[in-house]
Design a protein around this motif. Sequence first.
Motif: not given
Length: 643
Positions: A541-546
């Motif tokens: 249920k969690a993400l990181v994007a760049q």
Amino acid sequence: MNESVSDSPNWGARYIGDGQTRFRLWAPDLTELQLAIYQQDPQPMTPSGDGWFELTTHAEPGTRYGFKQPERILPDPASRLQQGGPHGWSVVTDAQAWTNPHPAWLGRPWAETVIYELHVGTSGGFNGVRHRLAELAALGITAIELMPIAATPGNRNWGYDGVLPFAVHEALGTPDELHQLIDTAHGLGIQVFLDVVYNHFGPDGNFLHAYASTFFVDGPHTPWGQAIDFRQAQVGQFWLENALYWLNDFHFDGLRFDAVHAIADDAWLADLARNIRAGVAPDRHVHLMLENEQNSAELLRQGSHDIANDPRYDAQWNDDAHNALHVLLTGEDEGYYSAFAHTPDGRTPIQHLVRCMGEGFAWQGEPWPLREGEHRGARSGLLPPTAFIFFLQNHDQIGNRAMGERLTVLTSPQKLRAARVLQLLCPQIPLLFMGEEWGSKQPFLFFTDHHGELAEAVRNGRRREFAHFAAFKDEQKRAQIPDPNEPQTFTDSEPGMPPLDDEEATAWLDLTRELLAIRQHAIAPALDGARATQAAALSDKALVAQWKLADQRTLTLFANFDDAPLALTQAPDWASRATGQLDINRMLYETPTGASNSASTGELPGNSCVAWIEDVPTAQVSRAHESAELPLELPTMVPVVGG
């Protein structure tokens, strides 16, 4: 093709001055045709080849007219104005009568766009919308998008049942009032987009079959009726003239093309974009948007500039991003949400959302689980993030629910707040639906104004549509679905205004205003040429994007849509490096307060979103945060991880 297409159309009536109007109609099914002017004897029209009939005769603006059939007088399919709706008289108008009070207005660059979608009828008509524009401009909205305004029978309709695509629906106001709305918007720096429907006609009031049966394909149907034959040159010209009419005569700044997957002719769609761009002044910012279930990436431009060399569509509504995020926020997994919840290829909702953040579409050619034997989408990783319009809600995603519920009643405020931060601070183009800016809980229902057998068919069809959903398997439950034809259904869909002294509404408004200010100052100026560089799931249920922005700064977003905090021990190396020494100049926003401090110690709070940007000047940070912020020390860029 150039702007003269709009000045000298092939379809419809055009006032040419000195009391003279040229009437022109494509009627290949007929050998003779008569023009009927109100209270005058019919006049024969002259065949001019290829099924066209024309006549130039005395007819001042305001003259009522139609085309005579043996037992009735039918409207002009390219009528610019109707009296009495599609079953009434067409009216001659003068396109040159309106003087543009903002001749220097050329629109705004696409990267600055923040869209506010609205239904004109539930917003008080054209005048009601006009009176709200200053408030929307102050909020940070840079474009309003009107749901379809084409003439349709009755007073209440979403607009997708339009049958006279050039004529303004009378219940919404007059063409003059529409001009005033657009002029006011331009004076405030707001673009105005129009949703247009080129894939079908509504079920009541379409008389093209009486003139030109070959306008339609003999056999294939769309979900809404008989398919249109875009192979016919006159048919393509009809829709091109319609697009240029709105863009050149009314000075709309862009068009959103509804459900182009029902057109099923990508070559014609590509030609349409090219011809539209050739038909407007080259120095204008005119934006073209698609709704396309097929995710046809080849229809979208590779960059947000250089339109002359790449005249395709600017962007597509990103249903994939919405659907994946909706499952995360609500847990719903029925209907089309099932394709984003538990898919045959084993992908999870967060993995779908990660792919949307990094590459645009979640489905890029894989087998589509909702239709056996079909594949959905095309590779989209080379498209810029601005090629995708990111929304949490829109008219479809709310109104196509049986009870028209908004996310404000389907998920927690904390989850929704985190999603709003992700939406408004990521480089994709954001879209808000009317009332969303202040957290409206008012439903937006499906409404029409049909009568007799058609009304019964629409009512029953609407309820059958939900029979396979668990909540509506019981017939008594389905009977509670609002009747689209009841006036109360329309009234219940009016979003209203934020209540005075309502703390919750004020908090949502403050959040929206603050995030849009951050976007405008810190992100939008560097979106031309921005690209996604990295995206990864941190949990289910969690993400990181760049993203690397055009000025070489790097934007990073962490989001956790779980109620529980998340230990960041499994974060990718490039993401883990964002949890080092604190630096107040690098955090754009956090929710809840203190989320960045927690992340710096290795834990991302539940229902949180934190945005960092590399080397943001202090003056560009919207507010002073109580907690300290994180630095963003970035490694060498690595390919996007799509999950």
